[in-house]
Design an enzyme around this catalytic site. Structure first.
Site, PDB file in Angstrom:
ATOM      1  N   ASP A   1      -2.445   6.627   3.228  1.00  0.00           N
ATOM      2  CA  ASP A   1      -2.479   5.174   3.339  1.00  0.00           C
ATOM      3  C   ASP A   1      -3.808   4.683   3.934  1.00  0.00           C
ATOM      4  O   ASP A   1      -4.319   5.285   4.890  1.00  0.00           O
ATOM      5  CB  ASP A   1      -1.316   4.760   4.257  1.00  0.00           C
ATOM      6  CG  ASP A   1      -1.251   3.273   4.462  1.00  0.00           C
ATOM      7  OD1 ASP A   1      -0.980   2.558   3.498  1.00  0.00           O
ATOM      8  OD2 ASP A   1      -1.486   2.826   5.607  1.00  0.00           O
TER       9      ASP A   1
ATOM     10  N   GLU B   1      -5.436   6.172  -0.831  1.00  0.00           N
ATOM     11  CA  GLU B   1      -5.436   4.738  -1.138  1.00  0.00           C
ATOM     12  C   GLU B   1      -6.690   4.120  -0.545  1.00  0.00           C
ATOM     13  O   GLU B   1      -6.852   4.087   0.667  1.00  0.00           O
ATOM     14  CB  GLU B   1      -4.214   4.046  -0.527  1.00  0.00           C
ATOM     15  CG  GLU B   1      -4.203   2.558  -0.831  1.00  0.00           C
ATOM     16  CD  GLU B   1      -3.428   1.716   0.178  1.00  0.00           C
ATOM     17  OE1 GLU B   1      -2.872   0.699  -0.222  1.00  0.00           O
ATOM     18  OE2 GLU B   1      -3.406   2.066   1.367  1.00  0.00           O
TER      19      GLU B   1
HETATM   20  C1  LIG Z   1      -0.107   0.315  -1.088  1.00  0.00           C
HETATM   21  C2  LIG Z   1       0.068   0.591   0.361  1.00  0.00           C
HETATM   22  O1  LIG Z   1       0.461   1.676   0.730  1.00  0.00           O
HETATM   23  N1  LIG Z   1      -0.186  -0.375   1.202  1.00  0.00           N
HETATM   24  C3  LIG Z   1      -0.079  -0.245   2.627  1.00  0.00           C
HETATM   25  C4  LIG Z   1      -1.445  -0.123   3.194  1.00  0.00           C
HETATM   26  O2  LIG Z   1      -1.415  -0.015   4.553  1.00  0.00           O
HETATM   27  C5  LIG Z   1      -0.824  -1.092   5.235  1.00  0.00           C
HETATM   28  C6  LIG Z   1      -0.828  -0.744   6.686  1.00  0.00           C
HETATM   29  O3  LIG Z   1      -0.345   0.555   6.896  1.00  0.00           O
HETATM   30  C7  LIG Z   1       0.584  -1.371   4.711  1.00  0.00           C
HETATM   31  O4  LIG Z   1       1.024  -2.575   5.241  1.00  0.00           O
HETATM   32  C8  LIG Z   1       0.584  -1.449   3.213  1.00  0.00           C
HETATM   33  O5  LIG Z   1       1.889  -1.572   2.719  1.00  0.00           O
END
Ligand SMILES: CC(=O)N[C@H]1CO[C@H](CO)[C@@H](O)[C@@H]1O
Ligand SMILES: *[C@@H]1O[C@H](CO)[C@@H](O)[C@H](O)[C@H]1NC(C)=O
Ligand SMILES: *[C@@H]1O[C@H](CO)[C@@H](O)[C@H](O)[C@H]1NC(C)=O
Ligand SMILES: *[C@@H]1O[C@H](CO)[C@@H](O)[C@H](O)[C@H]1NC(C)=O
Ligand SMILES: *[C@@H]1O[C@H](CO)[C@@H](O)[C@H](O)[C@H]1NC(C)=O
Ligand SMILES: CC(=O)N[C@H]1CO[C@H](CO)[C@@H](O)[C@@H]1O
Ligand SMILES: [Ca+2]
Ligand SMILES: [Ca+2]
Length: 609
Positions: free
Chosen positions: A223, A297
């Site tokens: 993440d 990500e």
């Molecule tokens: C797509 C995804 O995983 N989004 C996450 C990115 O990180 C933030 C904080 O941890 C999350 O709120 C999102 O859902």
């Protein structure tokens, strides 16, 4: 001896497939809170997921990636983790998790976990110990004194260390009385950022990976990896440098997009951390006999994203390509979609694996973003392009965003707007509403008599899995048929050819010599168009429909010829050709050359005689 060689050969092929499984994996993202509730408390859970694994196996899913299931006070739906090694109570127990893994394995489904390394929850023991300056936790987080400032009346006050803004609006710095310092939170206040300049943090996070790898998981989706590092104050005269303004009109200092994130995103140091995690995962390849997947990500420019793949000397991760999410809209033409696909394939380092993401828990549903009449098309493209395909739960049946009132809103990104009228523009709740299993109460998601954690979208009575399974044609049948054909050698290994034959006609071909060819044809327009595919020279002329989208008049089993394929409006269709033979073309060329040679001989001999 012979038997032994045979056995060795079998063992060798088995291990090759276990090492390569990830290269063409279909990964299904489960949002545990909204998938299936097994104990009627209105919240999805691990036993619910285990119950539905046979459905995923039947659909042809290779791996599930679960959004966070760890201990958390749920300030950000589990992305605020207080203990990386425990299961959140409402999701179940460690025994439930172990059962989920073993049932998955028995069904041939691998389990991939979400790894949230940028921040913990503020209720974690690590954070409490860091507040108390207890070694080695003292510098586990990004702590800083405030800055002294003077207001108009000459009064001195302290302000946050820099102008940085949280992704969820307002200052990214929060003062903590207990420690007497500010801490950084790139997301909600309850998500303090870990300090990756601390060796202890680096070591601790590797141990978290090992903890779950020891339990047999097949890898991680990481993440928000591009936020791991912030500028090092020692390089900026001991302060955290302010970020420059983006200049985007209509925004204020509380808005994330108000600043250009040159000090809080995509810092060079990030890549090494990812490569180091790759090495940790590699420790398990031999002992567990399978390759472990690592996907990151990172919303970033293509050139920066590509660095996550690795370097000449280090292996990295598969950076998620959000181009399907970010760069394709309802209005995209076939030319534009082709360009998006080609761009990624062009920039990707050779030998690396592509991936196609059509949705996640942060984005509006495919049907809303791109239109219901493009659901089949986009699902098919992700499934027939080379590399990893990722499907967010519900996209296989074309679920739509649900309505969530201000009172029912859970997402901090929406709550932080304090705006009961426009909150929905920021809310990620509509795409997180419970899965539609059937038309019974709560869409078969939960037997609760009370409320589910988010309301079920009201179109569930007609738009649900059971109905789509029973229907003769549906998004689900199409999806499953494409997945079945995804296992063919042409889609697994074939060459890719993308063509936009007009503004609205897109053709994606996968050809492998000696195998049946596969081609997906998409008509983005409303009218029937007749396609001539003779320009695809290596494609055999005889074609058969193997998957037919909901808007297609070409039905499964129909046979046609490549010179004339009539594609109805909004149709996405998958065709299989006869066996592709390079040898036929070869033979023709060879015959031609022989003829030339013979002619030359003739001419020569007549000249000299
Ligand atoms: C797509 C995804 O995983 N989004 C996450 C990115 O990180 C933030 C904080 O941890 C999350 O709120 C999102 O859902
Ligand atoms: C701010 O002022 C206090 C005294 O009021 C002082 O102790 C502190 O060092 C100052 N901080 C900075 C960053 O100048
Ligand atoms: C954690 O942050 C939340 C705000 O998101 C706050 O309400 C809560 O009191 C904080 N808890 C601790 C232990 O700091
Ligand atoms: C990178 O991974 C590949 C297998 O995917 C392996 O063959 C290669 O040796 C690895 N390289 C390094 C530097 O670890
Ligand atoms: C699509 O086109 C319509 C009409 O030209 C326009 O109003 C709309 O904003 C466009 N949508 C997107 C997502 O670009
Ligand atoms: C390669 C590519 O298309 N990159 C995209 C990655 O995702 C961001 C956010 O959606 C886009 O802005 C990039 O263009
Ligand atoms: Ca439950
Ligand atoms: Ca960070």
């Amino acid at each position: 001896m012979r038997v032994l060689i045979l056995l060795l050969a079998v063992a060798a092929t088995a291990s090759v497939s276990d090492l390569d499984w990830w290269k063409t994996a279909l990964i299904y993202q489960i949002y545990p809170r909204s998938f299936k509730d097994s104990n009627a408390d209105g919240i999805g859970d691990l036993n619910g997921i285990t119950e539905k694994l046979p459905y995923l196996a039947e659909t042809g899913v290779d791996a599930i990636w679960m959004s966070p299931i760890y201990k958390s006070p749920m300030y950000d739906a589990g992305y605020d983790i207080t203990d990386y090694r425990q299961i959140q109570d409402e999701y179940g127990t460690m025994a439930d998790f172990e059962k989920l893994v073993s049932v998955s394995k028995s069904l041939g489904i691998r389990v991939v976990l979400d790894f949230v390394p940028n921040h913990t929850g503020n209720e974690s023991e690590w954070f409490s110990k860091s507040i108390a300056r207890e070694a080695p936790y003292t510098d586990y987080y990004v702590w800083s004194d405030g800055l002294n400032a003077t207001d108009e009346n000459g009064t001195v006050y302290t302000k946050p260390p820099s102008n940085w803004v949280s992704n969820f609006r307002k200052s990214a710095w929060e003062f903590h009385e207990g420690r007497g310092q500010y801490y950084l939170h790139q997301f909600v206040i309850g998500q303090p950022d870990l300090n990756y300049r601390s060796d202890s943090v680096q070591a601790a996070m590797k141990d978290v990976l090992r903890f779950w790898l020891d339990k047999g998981v097949s890898g991680f989706r990481v993440d928000a990896v591009n936020k791991l590092y912030e500028a090092d104050p020692s390089k900026y005269g001991g302060v955290y440098p302010d970020e420059p303004l983006s200049g985007i009109a209509g925004l204020g200092p509380d808005d994330y997009e108000y600043l250009r994130h040159i000090y809080t995103e995509n810092l060079d140091e990030t890549y090494d951390v990812v490569y180091n995690w790759r090495d940790v995962l590699d420790e398990y390849i031999n002992s567990q006999g399978e390759y472990k997947i690592l996907m990151t990500e990172a919303y970033a420019d293509l050139q920066l994203m590509i660095k996550y793949y690795g370097t000449k000397t280090r292996n990295g991760s598969i950076p998620f390509n959000f181009s399907f999410l970010g760069d394709i809209t309802k209005n995209s033409t076939a030319w534009e979609i082709k360009t998006v696909i080609d761009k990624w394939m062009t920039y990707m380092p050779s030998g690396k694996v592509a991936n196609w993401v059509n949705g996640n828990h942060d984005q509006s549903r495919l049907a809303n973003r791109q239109g219901e009449d493009r659901v089949d098309a986009m699902n098919m493209l992700a499934l027939i392009l080379p590399g990893v395909a990722i499907t967010y739960q519900g996209e296989e049946i074309g679920m739509t965003d649900g309505y969530v009132s201000w009172n029912d809103t859970q997402d901090p990104q929406a709550c932080n707007t304090d705006d009961p009228i426009n909150y929905y523009k920021k809310s990620r709740d509509p795409n997180r509403t419970p899965y539609h299993w059937d038309s019974s109460a709560n869409a078969g998601f939960s037997n609760t008599t009370g409320a589910t954690w988010l309301p079920v979208a009201d179109n569930y009575r007609t738009l649900n899995l059971a109905a789509q399974m029973a229907a003769q044609k549906s998004h689900y049948h199409f999806y499953k048929d494409v997945v079945t054909n995804r296992k063919t050698p042409a889609i697994q290994e074939g060459d890719l050819d993308t063509r936009a034959l007009s503004e609205s006609l897109l053709v994606v071909t996968r050809l492998l010599p000696g195998e049946a060819g596969m081609l997906g044809v998409v008509n983005l327009g409303a009218d029937t168009q007749t396609v001539d595919l003779t320009s695809l020279k290596l494609l055999p002329a005889d074609l058969e429909v193997v998957a037919s989208g909901v808007d297609c008049t070409l039905e499964k089993g129909a046979t046609l010829t490549k010179s004339s394929v009539a594609v109805s409006g909004h149709c996405a269709v998958l065709l299989r050709s006869g066996v592709v033979s390079y040898s036929a073309a070869h033979a023709q060329r060879l015959a031609y050359h022989l003829l030339l040679l013979a002619l030359a001989c003739c001419i020569l001999s007549t000249t000299f005689i």
